[in-house]
Design a protein around this motif. Sequence first.
Motif, short mmCIF file in Angstrom:
data_model
loop_
_atom_site.label_atom_id
_atom_site.label_comp_id
_atom_site.label_asym_id
_atom_site.label_seq_id
_atom_site.Cartn_x
_atom_site.Cartn_y
_atom_site.Cartn_z
N ILE A 1 0.59 -1.42 0.08
CA ILE A 1 -0.36 -0.37 0.30
C ILE A 1 1.14 1.29 -0.13
CG2 ILE A 1 -1.69 1.20 1.29
CD1 ILE A 1 -2.53 -1.25 2.56
N ILE A 2 0.50 2.04 -0.60
CA ILE A 2 0.59 3.65 -0.47
C ILE A 2 0.23 4.53 -0.21
CG2 ILE A 2 3.34 2.43 -2.61
CD1 ILE A 2 1.61 4.53 -4.55
N GLY A 3 1.40 5.83 0.66
CA GLY A 3 0.08 7.17 0.34
C GLY A 3 0.71 7.76 -0.42
N PHE A 4 -0.07 8.83 -0.96
CA PHE A 4 0.37 9.85 -1.51
C PHE A 4 -0.24 11.11 -0.42
CE2 PHE A 4 0.39 13.40 -4.37
CZ PHE A 4 1.97 13.64 -5.44
N ILE A 5 1.09 11.71 -0.68
CA ILE A 5 0.26 13.17 0.37
C ILE A 5 -0.15 14.06 -0.54
CG2 ILE A 5 1.17 13.91 2.75
CD1 ILE A 5 2.03 11.61 3.86
N ALA A 6 -0.89 14.82 -0.90
CA ALA A 6 -1.09 15.99 -1.91
C ALA A 6 -1.03 17.24 -0.93
CB ALA A 6 -2.04 15.31 -2.96
N SER A 7 -0.57 17.98 -0.49
CA SER A 7 0.05 18.59 0.38
C SER A 7 0.86 19.56 0.96
CB SER A 7 -0.67 18.54 2.49
OG SER A 7 -0.70 19.71 3.07
N PRO A 8 1.17 20.82 0.78
CA PRO A 8 2.50 21.84 0.26
C PRO A 8 3.04 21.11 1.78
CG PRO A 8 1.10 22.68 0.36
CD PRO A 8 0.05 21.77 0.73
N ALA B 1 0.66 -5.41 5.61
CA ALA B 1 0.62 -4.92 4.82
C ALA B 1 2.75 -3.99 4.86
CB ALA B 1 -0.21 -3.43 4.64
N GLU B 2 3.07 -4.23 3.24
CA GLU B 2 4.45 -3.45 3.01
C GLU B 2 3.70 -1.91 3.01
OE1 GLU B 2 7.37 -3.20 0.22
OE2 GLU B 2 6.85 -5.50 0.64
N THR B 3 3.52 -0.91 3.72
CA THR B 3 4.13 0.12 3.42
C THR B 3 4.83 1.37 2.94
OG1 THR B 3 3.75 1.04 5.65
CG2 THR B 3 1.51 -0.10 4.77
N GLN B 4 4.00 2.71 2.21
CA GLN B 4 5.17 3.50 2.10
C GLN B 4 4.72 4.86 1.76
OE1 GLN B 4 7.35 2.80 -2.28
NE2 GLN B 4 9.02 4.73 -1.36
N SER B 5 4.99 5.90 1.78
CA SER B 5 4.41 7.19 2.15
C SER B 5 5.34 8.24 1.17
CB SER B 5 4.34 7.79 3.46
OG SER B 5 3.69 7.78 4.08
N TRP B 6 4.83 8.93 -0.13
CA TRP B 6 4.93 10.03 -0.25
C TRP B 6 4.14 10.93 -0.64
CZ3 TRP B 6 8.62 8.33 -4.60
CH2 TRP B 6 9.50 7.10 -4.82
N TYR B 7 5.23 12.17 -0.79
CA TYR B 7 5.02 13.27 -0.10
C TYR B 7 5.17 14.44 -1.03
CZ TYR B 7 5.57 12.28 5.21
OH TYR B 7 5.39 11.69 6.10
N SER B 8 4.35 15.81 -1.79
CA SER B 8 4.29 15.86 -2.93
C SER B 8 5.38 16.84 -2.82
CB SER B 8 3.04 16.22 -3.47
OG SER B 8 2.49 18.24 -2.24
#
Length: 193
Positions: free
Chosen positions: A3-10, A32-39
Amino acid sequence: MKIIGFIASPRNEGNTAWTVNKILEGAKEQGAETQSWYSSDLDIKPCQSCYGCKQGDQGCIINDDMQKLYDAIEHADALVLGSPVYMGQMSAQAKIFTDRLFARFSPRFSPYFKEENAAQKKLILVFTQGNPDPGLFQLYFDYTKNIFQLLEFDVKEVQVVAGMRNEPAQERKDLHTVMKDIGSSLVSEQFPE
C-alpha cells in the motif's frame, strides 16, 4: 499486500500527512508493506496534454518524479490519496497527480481506454478541511470518487476529516483509532457498508 500513500499537501507534517500515515500504520499492523510519498518532496509537472503517453508503449514522456510514482502504483495493491481541501476541492498538488494518472489509467469514456489494462487498484481518498461540517463539500467528494471509479480504481472509502482549524488531527484522540481502522480494513477487506 503493498500500500502506498500519496500526501498531496505542501506541508509534510500537517493534518493530511498525519491522517494518511495513520491509515498506513493501521495497514502495516495487519502485515501490509507501506510507503509514503510527499508531493512537497517531489518534482511533478502538470500534464502537457501532448498524448505522448498514448503513442506506443513508452508511457508518460515527461521526465520528472511522477515516473517513480507510476512504478510504485504499478507494484502496489492499494493507494491512499490524501489532500487538504482548498477552495472547496482537492489541492493543486492532488490535481496534478490525478491528471498525470491519465498516462496509465485512461477513463472509461476515453478512446484510449483498454479493458485489459484496467487497474483495479484499491483506493482510499482522504480529505482534511478546516470547516467543521464534513458534508459541506459532499458534491465534490462524490464527484472525485466517481472520477477515480471511471479510472477503474476500486474506491473503498472516502474519509473527510473536518474541523482542522480548531484542533490538529494528531491531538484528536478519536481520529487515532478511526484512521488506523481504515488501514486495517484495507488489508482485511472488512469495510462498513
